[in-house]
Design a protein around this motif. Structure first.
Motif, PDB file in Angstrom:
ATOM      1  N   LEU A 637     -61.553   5.571  37.366  1.00 24.52           N
ATOM      2  CA  LEU A 637     -61.862   4.860  38.130  1.00 24.52           C
ATOM      3  C   LEU A 637     -61.773   3.358  38.525  1.00 24.52           C
ATOM      4  O   LEU A 637     -60.636   3.098  39.189  1.00 24.52           O
ATOM      5  N   LEU A 638     -61.974   2.929  37.127  1.00 29.72           N
ATOM      6  CA  LEU A 638     -61.826   0.604  36.722  1.00 29.72           C
ATOM      7  C   LEU A 638     -59.938   0.624  37.359  1.00 29.72           C
ATOM      8  O   LEU A 638     -59.740  -0.089  37.966  1.00 29.72           O
ATOM      9  N   MET A 639     -59.341   1.561  36.618  1.00 30.72           N
ATOM     10  CA  MET A 639     -57.592   1.400  36.595  1.00 30.72           C
ATOM     11  C   MET A 639     -57.277   1.466  37.613  1.00 30.72           C
ATOM     12  O   MET A 639     -56.809   0.464  38.324  1.00 30.72           O
ATOM     13  N   LEU A 640     -57.608   3.017  38.298  1.00 30.52           N
ATOM     14  CA  LEU A 640     -56.620   3.392  39.986  1.00 30.52           C
ATOM     15  C   LEU A 640     -57.662   1.432  40.662  1.00 30.52           C
ATOM     16  O   LEU A 640     -57.024   1.360  41.418  1.00 30.52           O
ATOM     17  N   GLU A 641     -58.878   1.064  41.071  1.00 34.52           N
ATOM     18  CA  GLU A 641     -59.542   0.465  41.326  1.00 34.52           C
ATOM     19  C   GLU A 641     -58.899  -1.424  40.719  1.00 34.52           C
ATOM     20  O   GLU A 641     -58.659  -1.924  42.323  1.00 34.52           O
ATOM     21  N   LEU A 642     -57.677  -1.664  40.425  1.00 38.71           N
ATOM     22  CA  LEU A 642     -57.910  -2.443  39.381  1.00 38.71           C
ATOM     23  C   LEU A 642     -56.317  -2.506  40.456  1.00 38.71           C
ATOM     24  O   LEU A 642     -55.211  -3.534  40.517  1.00 38.71           O
ATOM     25  N   ARG A 657     -54.984  -8.286  30.764  1.00 39.63           N
ATOM     26  CA  ARG A 657     -55.222  -8.861  29.095  1.00 39.63           C
ATOM     27  C   ARG A 657     -56.567  -7.830  30.284  1.00 39.63           C
ATOM     28  O   ARG A 657     -57.317  -6.016  29.725  1.00 39.63           O
ATOM     29  N   THR A 658     -57.467  -7.039  31.557  1.00 42.56           N
ATOM     30  CA  THR A 658     -57.685  -6.328  32.164  1.00 42.56           C
ATOM     31  C   THR A 658     -57.693  -5.044  31.836  1.00 42.56           C
ATOM     32  O   THR A 658     -58.427  -4.305  31.761  1.00 42.56           O
ATOM     33  N   ALA A 659     -56.069  -5.152  32.352  1.00 45.08           N
ATOM     34  CA  ALA A 659     -55.267  -3.304  32.484  1.00 45.08           C
ATOM     35  C   ALA A 659     -55.414  -2.932  30.631  1.00 45.08           C
ATOM     36  O   ALA A 659     -56.078  -1.878  30.866  1.00 45.08           O
ATOM     37  N   ALA A 677     -48.362   0.075  36.574  1.00 39.39           N
ATOM     38  CA  ALA A 677     -47.055   0.257  37.980  1.00 39.39           C
ATOM     39  C   ALA A 677     -47.708  -1.303  38.108  1.00 39.39           C
ATOM     40  O   ALA A 677     -46.955  -1.438  39.290  1.00 39.39           O
ATOM     41  N   ALA A 678     -48.688  -1.007  39.309  1.00 45.64           N
ATOM     42  CA  ALA A 678     -49.502  -1.993  39.964  1.00 45.64           C
ATOM     43  C   ALA A 678     -49.018  -3.203  39.345  1.00 45.64           C
ATOM     44  O   ALA A 678     -49.000  -5.076  39.549  1.00 45.64           O
ATOM     45  N   VAL A 679     -49.379  -3.615  38.352  1.00 48.82           N
ATOM     46  CA  VAL A 679     -49.315  -5.130  36.677  1.00 48.82           C
ATOM     47  C   VAL A 679     -47.941  -5.424  36.869  1.00 48.82           C
ATOM     48  O   VAL A 679     -47.587  -6.327  36.935  1.00 48.82           O
ATOM     49  N   SER A 680     -47.085  -3.962  36.544  1.00 45.76           N
ATOM     50  CA  SER A 680     -45.404  -4.515  36.870  1.00 45.76           C
ATOM     51  C   SER A 680     -45.420  -5.037  38.079  1.00 45.76           C
ATOM     52  O   SER A 680     -43.909  -5.894  38.120  1.00 45.76           O
ATOM     53  N   VAL A 681     -45.285  -4.920  38.915  1.00 45.54           N
ATOM     54  CA  VAL A 681     -45.251  -4.895  40.457  1.00 45.54           C
ATOM     55  C   VAL A 681     -45.364  -6.565  39.986  1.00 45.54           C
ATOM     56  O   VAL A 681     -44.641  -7.458  40.994  1.00 45.54           O
ATOM     57  N   ARG A 682     -46.818  -7.128  40.098  1.00 45.97           N
ATOM     58  CA  ARG A 682     -46.934  -8.266  40.011  1.00 45.97           C
ATOM     59  C   ARG A 682     -46.267  -9.044  38.964  1.00 45.97           C
ATOM     60  O   ARG A 682     -45.773 -10.387  39.322  1.00 45.97           O
ATOM     61  N   LEU A 683     -45.495  -8.505  37.969  1.00 45.41           N
ATOM     62  CA  LEU A 683     -45.077  -9.097  36.820  1.00 45.41           C
ATOM     63  C   LEU A 683     -43.794  -9.609  37.383  1.00 45.41           C
ATOM     64  O   LEU A 683     -42.947 -10.559  37.359  1.00 45.41           O
ATOM     65  N   LEU A 684     -43.517  -9.407  38.448  1.00 48.39           N
ATOM     66  CA  LEU A 684     -42.326  -8.672  38.634  1.00 48.39           C
ATOM     67  C   LEU A 684     -41.656  -9.415  40.322  1.00 48.39           C
ATOM     68  O   LEU A 684     -41.069  -9.581  40.939  1.00 48.39           O
ATOM     69  N   ALA A 695     -49.100 -12.654  28.448  1.00 52.03           N
ATOM     70  CA  ALA A 695     -50.598 -11.614  27.860  1.00 52.03           C
ATOM     71  C   ALA A 695     -49.400 -10.404  27.256  1.00 52.03           C
ATOM     72  O   ALA A 695     -50.210  -9.125  26.912  1.00 52.03           O
ATOM     73  N   LEU A 696     -48.274  -9.363  28.758  1.00 52.84           N
ATOM     74  CA  LEU A 696     -47.711  -8.644  28.612  1.00 52.84           C
ATOM     75  C   LEU A 696     -46.826  -8.718  26.923  1.00 52.84           C
ATOM     76  O   LEU A 696     -47.273  -7.379  26.407  1.00 52.84           O
ATOM     77  N   ILE A 697     -46.344  -9.791  27.181  1.00 53.40           N
ATOM     78  CA  ILE A 697     -45.348 -10.234  25.550  1.00 53.40           C
ATOM     79  C   ILE A 697     -46.918  -9.957  24.674  1.00 53.40           C
ATOM     80  O   ILE A 697     -45.933  -8.731  23.337  1.00 53.40           O
ATOM     81  N   GLU A 698     -47.138 -10.532  24.396  1.00 49.00           N
ATOM     82  CA  GLU A 698     -48.045 -10.125  22.793  1.00 49.00           C
ATOM     83  C   GLU A 698     -49.406  -9.252  23.226  1.00 49.00           C
ATOM     84  O   GLU A 698     -49.337  -8.585  21.963  1.00 49.00           O
TER      85      GLU A 698
END
Length: 844
Positions: A637-642, A657-659, A677-684, A695-698
């Motif tokens: 649920l926390l991942m969905l909230e993120l 890093r939270t994800a 998917a949401a993280v990727s949308v923000r990164l791109l 953080a993604l690369i490492e």
């Protein structure tokens, strides 16, 4: 009638020639009749027949009496006999005497004798009559002397075959494509008797149409439906049941094939009408076959009327025959006079074969309203006997009827202890025990304390096997015993909470119905569910309708909510959007009380990664069910909230890093993919996220980098790279960064540069390429120079080799991990970093 006569034989030379020909024909016979008749009246003597029979020998040869249907619908009745040598001394002569019969009437009363009755008639001639053409006959030749004793002996000898034979004759009469019947006998008289039996069981009209021949040497060429042959001519006919039904009376009938027409062996033909007709003939009461045709309903092969007359006449029938008699008589009681009705009632009341279960079953079922049958003494004896056997487990539940006080008192005294023991016996079928409660009430045996357990057992049986449990005894008991019905519904209502689908099956597969006043709220929902779900596509609205049908509310009885949810979603979670609407409609408290909050959580957790409603639902679940949520579900649920917060733009720094931290707590795959998917949308996206990309690369997280690569290939992202020099420059810097990172990033950035960015750059116009270089110049360092070098043919491979960790000028010191630490995001760019593509510029 004027029935044309024909005589046919091998005649000496005369005005009409010699050889086989018609030697005498009644005036007026058309030539077409003669031509067609000549094809049907041939005769071949048996094998080994003497050329010149003498003395009694001619009478020993088979006689061929045949009935054939002609092309115009008329019939030809012919009798052929062997006469030995012809006038020239050649063997094989025969004489045929034939009579042309008109087509039988299709309607109205049938007239005229049956053709088979002419067997043995003295009117048949064995030679051409002198005196010219014979006059037409007024009627079918009359029968010869009736040999009652011989017929009875014949029937007794052929008894085991009768039921099957009658069943096949019935098929012949009903179906033109039915297999023909072949009768193997050494004497053609026996074949004629078979045919007489066949015509006796058929309606008169059908008997006139039944074609036959009592003898032929070539059965495969015969056109008739019943064919008589000698044993030596039957070879090759066996094993062809689709074409021929063979009855070989010259061979002993094996005990394993005996149909048995006397006792209730259960091995008859399977045709109740045929079995009953066989029993009637076996005891010499064949007159009933003619009498039965005057009884309703007028269907020629209905077993009921014949079985009723047979039982009333004292003929023993099997259980199927007795059942047919009882069912027919219950509907047509007025068709029987008082004497026959009384005799039938007493016959049905008598046990068959003693008091064993098989004997009781052979007695057959009792019809409804037995008190309307015959005399009171007969039906009371009937019902009392059936009740006794039912209590002892040897018979079905009978209709009780109006028993006299003396009979009820006697039965209560005799059966009371056995009845109570049977009601308490868990080995008895639940429906049977319910029927015994009805018996107890009818004869005055108190079984009040046993009703709850009977109701519970019947409820369980209805939930498990509705059709089987809801038999005649259970139906009658629930109709007549309100206390049993009340307790049964109460038990079903309690069980339906745990398994409402079983409750639905009870109402779908049985005749059990609820009344509006029945206080069984969960059952009301089960009964209404099929109709409501079929008429209401909106499942949340369907749930509201079912709750209304219960007569309660989710706040007054939370179990109503649980039952309704199971009925609507059949044990599966609703969609995330449905769960959101349901939670807002009912509130959280009923779900906590009903234990359905877990279903709402599953709706979010199991939702597809592209379902945005799951991310909107997750914060509500975390808020309302914080105390109930088990730890394994919380990370999901926390991942969905993120994911929700990332899309809304309300999340602070460090969300990659939270994800990754939540990922380490082993969430469900759906929420993980949703958040990634949401993280990727923000990164791109358009926003520059230097620290988040690092953080993604490492991370070296395979799933996260896979999600990032998938989104980078998305047509919308690729189109944005083509249209935005700034975005393309950011991605070039980002995907050229961190060569010292792990192999997962090495593979990812190589793929992104080679298969995503390079095709875009190749399609840029010169002005667009210049704009990208200007953006790279603003980022500082040597990024524009690196970009120009990367664009040159073959330069990418050289640049990729330079960017490999093995080509770096600085080597790790002894004892180190071999990995060069990345500078912090805010560290100033150094010349060496820019050359190696690790400048802390502006990654995407």
């Amino acid at each position: 009638m004027n029935l044309v006569q024909l005589h046919y034989t091998c005649a000496p030379t005369g005005p009409d020639g010699s050889g086989f020909r018609f030697t005498a024909v009644s005036p007026g016979a058309p030539v077409s009749l003669l031509r067609e008749a000549e094809q049907l009246i041939g005769y071949e003597p048996p094998r080994g027949a003497p050329d010149r029979p003498t003395g009694e020998q001619p009478a020993l040869f088979p006689e061929a009496l045949s009935l054939s249907v002609l092309s115009d619908g008329s019939r030809l009745l012919a009798r052929s006999v062997y006469t030995g040598a012809d006038h020239d001394g050649r063997r094989g002569n025969f004489h045929t005497h034939a009579v042309h019969l008109p087509q039988p009437a299709d309607s109205g009363p049938a007239k005229g004798a049956l053709p088979i009755t002419s067997w043995g008639s003295a009117q048949w001639a064995s030679d051409t009559p002198p005196g010219g053409p014979p006059a037409p006959l007024e009627r079918v030749p009359p029968p010869g002397r009736h040999d009652a004793a011989g017929l009875a002996e014949f029937v007794a000898a052929r008894g085991p075959w009768l039921a099957g034979f009658f069943a096949d004759v019935r098929r012949l009469a009903e179906d033109p494509t039915a297999p023909r019947v072949v009768l193997v006998e050494r004497d053609s008289t026996a074949v004629a008797r078979w045919i007489m039996l066949a015509c006796s069981v058929l309606p008169h009209q059908r008997g006139q149409w039944l074609t036959f021949t009592t003898y032929t040497r070539r059965p495969l060429l015969a056109r008739q439906r019943i064919i008589g042959v000698l044993p030596e001519d039957a070879a090759g006919l066996g094993g062809q049941d689709h074409r021929y039904r063979l009855y070989d009376a010259t061979r002993a009938l094996g005990t394993d094939a005996e149909p048995g027409v006397g006792a209730d062996t259960g091995t008859g033909s399977g045709d109740v009408w045929a079995d009953t007709a066989a029993r009637v003939w076996s005891v010499g009461r064949q007159a009933l076959l003619a009498e039965v045709r005057r009884l309703p309903p007028g269907r020629p092969y209905d077993p009921g009327p014949l079985a009723a007359l047979a039982l009333a006449a004292g003929i023993t029938l099997d259980s199927a025959g007795r059942a047919a008699a009882a069912e027919w008589a219950a509907e047509h009681r007025a068709a029987l006079d008082e004497g026959r009705l009384h005799a039938l009632t007493e016959a049905l009341a008598r046990p068959v074969g003693g008091r064993s279960p098989a004997g009781t079953a052979a007695r057959g079922p009792l019809p409804a309203a037995p008190d309307a049958w015959g005399r009171p003494a007969a039906y009371e004896s009937w019902v009392a006997s059936a009740l006794t056997e039912a209590v002892r487990g040897a018979g079905p539940q009978p209709p009780v009827g109006a028993l006299g006080a003396a009979t009820r008192g006697r039965l209560a005294a005799e059966l009371g202890p056995e009845l109570r023991a049977a009601l308490a016996d868990p080995e008895r079928e639940p429906g049977e025990r319910a029927g015994l409660l009805r018996v107890a009430a009818a004869i005055g045996v108190d079984a009040t304390e046993l009703v709850p357990e009977v109701a519970r057992g019947l409820a369980l049986a209805l939930l498990a096997e509705p059709e089987r449990a809801y038999g005649e005894g259970a139906r009658a008991a629930l109709t007549e015993l309100p206390s049993l019905r009340h307790l049964l519904l109460d038990r079903l209502n309690a069980f339906a909470v745990g398994d409402p689908a079983a409750g639905v099956r009870v109402f779908a597969r049985t005749g059990l119905r609820l009344r509006a006043a029945d206080p069984v709220r969960y059952l009301h929902m089960c009964a209404a569910a099929p109709e409501v779900l079929a008429s209401t596509p909106d499942r949340v609205a369907a749930l509201s309708t079912l709750v209304e049908r219960s007569g309660s509310t989710v706040h007054a009885d939370p179990l109503v909510l649980r039952t309704a949810m199971r009925l609507v979603w059949d044990g599966e979670p609703p969609s995330a959007a449905e769960a959101t609407l349901l939670l807002s409609t009912t509130g959280a408290e009923p779900h906590v009380e009903a234990g359905t909050w877990g279903t709402l959580v599953q709706a979010a957790v199991r939702a597809p990664a592209e379902d945005a409603a799951a991310a909107e639902l997750a914060p509500k679940l975390l808020e309302h069910f914080r105390a109930e949520l088990p730890e394994p579900l919380r990370p999901s649920l926390l991942m969905l909230e993120l994911a929700r917060n990332l899309r809304a733009g309300t999340v602070g720094p460090g969300w990659v890093r939270t994800a990754l931290t939540l990922r380490s707590l082993d969430p469900e795959p759906g929420p993980r993919d949703h958040a990634y998917a949401a993280v990727s949308v923000r990164l791109l996206g358009e926003e520059r996220t230097e620290g988040e990309l690092r953080a993604l690369i490492e991370s070296d997280d395979v799933e996260l980098l896979a999600a990032y690569r998938r989104l980078a290939r998305d047509p919308a992202v690729v189109d944005r790279l083509r249209r935005s020099p700034r975005r393309l420059a950011d991605c070039f810097v980002a995907w050229s960064s961190q060569p010292q990172a792990g192999p997962v990033w090495q593979e990812a950035r190589t793929d992104l540069l080679d298969r995503v960015l390079r095709p875009v750059v190749r399609g840029l116009a010169p002005a667009e390429s210049t704009a990208v270089e200007e953006e790279l110049n603003r980022l500082g360092g040597r990024w524009a120079e690196e970009f120009r070098a990367w664009r040159r043919p073959g330069a990418f491979d050289r640049l990729r080799d330079r960017l490999k960790p093995s080509s770096r000028r600085r080597r790790p010191s002894p004892g180190s991990t071999g990995r060069v630490p990345s500078p912090p995001p805010d560290a100033p760019a150094r010349h060496d970093d820019r050359v190696d593509g690790t400048a802390g510029g502006e990654p995407a």
